[in-house]
Design a protein around this motif. Structure first.
Motif, PDB file in Angstrom:
ATOM      1  N   UNK A 452       0.804  -1.228   0.000  1.00 22.53           N
ATOM      2  CA  UNK A 452       0.000   0.000   0.000  1.00 22.53           C
ATOM      3  C   UNK A 452       0.835   1.276   0.000  1.00 22.53           C
ATOM      4  N   UNK A 453       2.163   1.136  -0.093  1.00 22.94           N
ATOM      5  CA  UNK A 453       3.020   2.315  -0.053  1.00 22.94           C
ATOM      6  C   UNK A 453       3.966   2.402  -1.246  1.00 22.94           C
ATOM      7  N   UNK A 480      -7.372   5.129  -2.826  1.00 25.10           N
ATOM      8  CA  UNK A 480      -5.935   5.375  -2.710  1.00 25.10           C
ATOM      9  C   UNK A 480      -5.373   5.811  -4.055  1.00 25.10           C
ATOM     10  N   UNK A 481      -4.364   6.678  -4.002  1.00 26.52           N
ATOM     11  CA  UNK A 481      -3.829   7.277  -5.223  1.00 26.52           C
ATOM     12  C   UNK A 481      -2.331   6.978  -5.322  1.00 26.52           C
ATOM     13  N   UNK A 482      -1.871   6.777  -6.558  1.00 27.42           N
ATOM     14  CA  UNK A 482      -0.480   6.397  -6.787  1.00 27.42           C
ATOM     15  C   UNK A 482       0.071   7.107  -8.022  1.00 27.42           C
ATOM     16  N   UNK A 532       4.417   4.554  -6.353  1.00 29.41           N
ATOM     17  CA  UNK A 532       4.503   5.115  -5.012  1.00 29.41           C
ATOM     18  C   UNK A 532       3.186   5.790  -4.670  1.00 29.41           C
ATOM     19  N   UNK A 533       2.690   5.528  -3.472  1.00 31.75           N
ATOM     20  CA  UNK A 533       1.443   6.142  -3.031  1.00 31.75           C
ATOM     21  C   UNK A 533       1.637   7.633  -2.785  1.00 31.75           C
ATOM     22  N   UNK A 534       0.641   8.398  -3.137  1.00 30.64           N
ATOM     23  CA  UNK A 534       0.656   9.845  -2.898  1.00 30.64           C
ATOM     24  C   UNK A 534      -0.531  10.205  -2.022  1.00 30.64           C
ATOM     25  N   UNK A 535      -0.464  11.298  -1.266  1.00 30.47           N
ATOM     26  CA  UNK A 535      -1.585  11.704  -0.407  1.00 30.47           C
ATOM     27  C   UNK A 535      -2.840  11.964  -1.220  1.00 30.47           C
TER      28      UNK A 535
END
Length: 535
Positions: A452-453, A480-482, A532-535
């Motif tokens: 998830x990261x 979730x955004x990536x 990579x996950x982004x806020x």
């Protein structure tokens, strides 16, 4: 640090002592062996030496016992000393903590017994992160917590070459991507040149006094380990190997000589933070030694080393039982296991320790099949090992009319893989500090990272023209955004992918981009993705 090292190398080690980074900045002064005097300051995880004068008659190697106890508050370390010839005795200490340390020597000779003193361990200089330790279950880190991403190489007999060739090897390493070097203590008879020095007193090929070591041999070894330390390179010391083939007899010494040799090596080199102990290379080719003997030798090294450096053993065809408590990590030879990540992950599951595929064949054009990897195949194995949550080792074996093969003698590198391995190491250094873990190792899912990261995927020999944005479920949730990047591992390029991918649950196992988007790929091999996950 490597730049400082090259400046020191240029002045000539026979003429001037090399400067550590600390000394160049006004810190503790060290000699050509990287040792600070015990009456002066020493860095934490540096090396201090107590030098004493004692008896030279008889055989001090056998007849004189020497050790010292170092104390800081309630903490004590008992450190063995050794005889260095010409009536000189030494005890070396690597302070595990900063601050004041008191010491007292112990000996069966009055002139060496009860000598007291103190030393001050100061903060480590830049680049000094302490010895490498096992981190968690499957990875490594320096003692201060800095991740250690192993990108190693092998040059068995480089310290047994001429002074000029040893310097050339160090200069090559100063510009290479490797942070660990596997190297043999004993000389290799496959190298037809006579080594300049031998570990025992006496004359070659077999007129050895096995009760007396040759201090000059070990001083050269120490100097090279110190120089590797200045370069930030771990010295993976191979304590036994079968490549003597009975010529000098170092591969078939009596057990009591082997045990004395192990204690002597640990006493001389244990205070160097960059040492790893490799009990043997291709241990199963040493037919005179039994499994109980190997266990005994491991126990001796473990008991003799107050700093508990990393310990392993390397195989040919027979695997040692790496589950034994004195083995800190797995060192394995396999020509094929790191060709794909699904095989490479297996030893992790078997041994539950860090796995280093130290020998996966070598880049080169040698006549033997183990020395014929293309540069592309060499680099591929590093990436496959990483996706499996393991580590891989390099060497090269290009034919040379002068016999100048990196694997055997060091010198210079000829292959095309080192720049790509430098790029690979940079990618690793940008990964999560905890280490890369396989994301879904059972379903041909070529990703490792942190659920998830962070996801690092590698397609190897595959040539996809696109990749549907689909991630394995663990830790994921709708919304979730990536962001993603396409990595060309051979051409060493990173290309950001436009836009952000927002995921939704697709089925029981995966999440996908909510708009069904895919990432375009160039349709050639050796491509990777970083997500990579982004806020």
């Amino acid at each position: 640090m490597r730049r400082l090292f090259l400046l020191a190398l240029a002045c000539g080690y026979a003429l001037c002592a090399p400067m550590s980074a600390a000394r160049a900045q006004g810190g503790p002064q060290v000699d050509r062996y990287g040792l600070a005097a015990a009456n002066g300051p020493v860095e934490r995880w540096g090396s201090a030496e107590i030098a004493l004068t004692g008896p030279s008659g008889g055989n001090p190697f056998l007849e004189v016992d020497l050790s010292a106890t170092f104390r800081q508050g309630a903490r004590t370390l008992r450190v063995a000393g050794f005889y260095d010839g010409d009536g000189q005795y030494r005890v070396r200490f690597m302070p595990p903590e900063a601050g004041e340390w008191e010491y007292e020597t112990h000996s069966n000779r009055a002139e060496l017994d009860g000598r007291k003193g103190r030393l001050t361990a100061v903060a480590p200089s830049a680049g000094n992160h302490g010895p490498v330790r096992v981190k968690g279950t499957h990875h490594f880190a320096y003692e201060d917590g800095t991740p250690f991403w192993q990108v190693g190489t092998t040059s068995y007999a480089w310290i047994h070459q001429t002074e000029e060739l040893q310097r050339q090897t160090l200069q090559t390493l100063a510009g290479a991507p490797f942070n660990k070097l596997r190297m043999a203590v004993f000389p290799n008879h496959d190298d037809k040149n006579e080594p300049p020095r031998f570990p025992f007193a006496g004359r070659p090929p077999k007129a050895w006094d096995l009760a007396r070591f040759n201090p000059a041999f070990f001083r050269n070894l120490e100097q090279r380990v110190s120089q590797l330390r200045a370069l930030g390179i771990e010295a993976d010391l191979i304590l036994f190997h079968p490549y003597d083939k009975g010529y000098w007899g170092f591969d078939r010494l009596p057990a009591d000589v082997n045990e004395r040799y192990l204690r002597y090596v640990v006493a001389r080199l244990g205070a160097y933070r960059n040492v790893w102990w490799s009990m043997a290379n291709e241990f199963d080719f040493l037919k005179e030694k039994t499994m109980p003997e190997w266990d005994r030798y491991f126990e001796i090294v473990q008991a003799s080393d107050p700093y508990q450096h990393l310990r392993s053993i390397h195989n040919a065809f027979v695997l040692y039982n790496h589950t034994k408590p004195w083995v800190t990590h797995v060192s394995v030879q396999s020509g094929a296991i790191a060709e794909d990540f699904e095989r490479a992950v297996l030893f992790r599951d078997v041994y539950n320790k860090p796995v280093v595929y130290d020998e996966v064949k070598y880049e080169g054009d040698f006549s033997r099949r183990w020395g014929q990897l293309t540069p592309q195949a060499m680099v591929l194995r590093f990436w496959m090992g990483a996706i499996a949550g393991t580590y891989v080792g390099h060497s090269e074996s290009y034919e040379d009319p002068r016999g100048m093969m990196w694997l055997a003698k060091g010198g210079g590198l000829k292959g095309q893989s080192p720049p790509r391995l430098a790029f690979f190491r940079k990618i690793l250094a940008e990964s999560p500090a905890e280490g890369l873990e396989p994301i879904d190792k059972w379903q041909n899912h070529p990703f490792a990272g942190k659920h998830a990261q962070y996801y690092l995927g590698y397609f190897g020999l595959g040539t996809p023209a696109s990749w549907p944005f689909v991630l394995f479920k663990t830790g994921l949730a709708d919304g979730m955004r990536f962001r993603a990047e396409v990595i060309d591992t051979w051409n060493m390029a990173v290309t950001p992918v436009d836009g952000v991918f927002e995921i939704v649950k697709r089925d029981n196992y995966t999440y996908a981009d909510k708009n069904g988007r895919a990432i375009a790929l160039p349709g050639r091999p050796y491509m990777a993705l970083r997500i990579v996950r982004v806020p």
